[in-house]
Design an enzyme around this catalytic site. Structure first.
Site, short mmCIF file in Angstrom:
data_model
loop_
_atom_site.label_atom_id
_atom_site.label_comp_id
_atom_site.label_asym_id
_atom_site.label_seq_id
_atom_site.Cartn_x
_atom_site.Cartn_y
_atom_site.Cartn_z
N CYS A 193 46.92 -5.48 -10.20
CA CYS A 193 48.21 -4.78 -10.15
C CYS A 193 49.18 -5.16 -11.27
CB CYS A 193 48.87 -5.01 -8.80
SG CYS A 193 49.46 -6.70 -8.53
N CYS B 176 42.60 -22.96 -8.02
CA CYS B 176 41.34 -22.73 -8.72
C CYS B 176 41.10 -21.22 -8.69
CB CYS B 176 40.24 -23.50 -7.99
SG CYS B 176 38.70 -23.60 -8.86
N CYS C 247 47.88 -10.52 -12.48
CA CYS C 247 46.82 -10.02 -11.61
C CYS C 247 46.12 -8.86 -12.31
CB CYS C 247 47.42 -9.55 -10.28
SG CYS C 247 46.20 -8.83 -9.16
N CYS D 114 49.15 -6.90 -4.34
CA CYS D 114 48.01 -6.03 -4.01
C CYS D 114 47.00 -6.67 -3.07
CB CYS D 114 47.32 -5.55 -5.28
SG CYS D 114 46.39 -6.83 -6.16
N CYS E 132 46.89 -12.29 -4.37
CA CYS E 132 48.09 -11.72 -5.00
C CYS E 132 48.99 -11.18 -3.89
CB CYS E 132 47.68 -10.60 -5.95
SG CYS E 132 49.07 -9.68 -6.65
#
Length: 135
Positions: free
Chosen positions: A55, A124, A52, A104, A101
């Protein structure tokens, strides 16, 4: 901002804006979408992990990546079942499944039921929402 511990994640939109680029903020915090075919992560085939961009949490690996032909990095499964969460998204007048995510809550993209085996899913994902770390 990759690899920032959860305990140091921003508490406000203003703090996120200070840490993320304008493009990252638009995607991760405002559920934006990058233009199809623009992500350099489309061509990644080296072994590694996709984290991510907000984070640093590991989300996907190249083992689950596949060429979907959609113009966005696509995966048939997250690296770990707890890495992402899904939510209903009614933003375009139809229901889609948003992927965020789990650490976060940054917007990553959407998941569809037209992917390859073994899951039949196509995550996607906006490349701007990811950082690639080769092994």
């Amino acid at each position: 901002m990759s690899n920032q511990p959860d305990s140091q994640q921003p508490d406000s939109d203003e703090e996120w804006q200070e840490i993320l680029s304008a493009e990252e903020y638009k995607i991760l915090r405002e559920a934006g979408t990058e233009p199809a075919g623009t992500s350099p992560l489309l061509d990644i085939s080296d072994d590694g992990v996709f984290r991510c961009a907000g984070c640093g949490q590991e989300l996907f690996t190249t083992d689950e990546k596949f060429e979907s032909g959609t113009g966005w990095p696509s995966f048939y499964d997250p690296a770990d079942s707890d890495a992402v969460e899904t939510r209903p998204d009614h933003s375009l007048g139809r229901t889609r499944t948003e992927v965020v995510c789990s650490s976060c809550e940054g917007h990553l993209g959407h998941v569809f039921e037209d992917g390859p085996e073994p899951t039949g899913k196509r995550y996607c994902i906006n490349g701007i929402a990811l950082d690639f770390e080769d092994e």
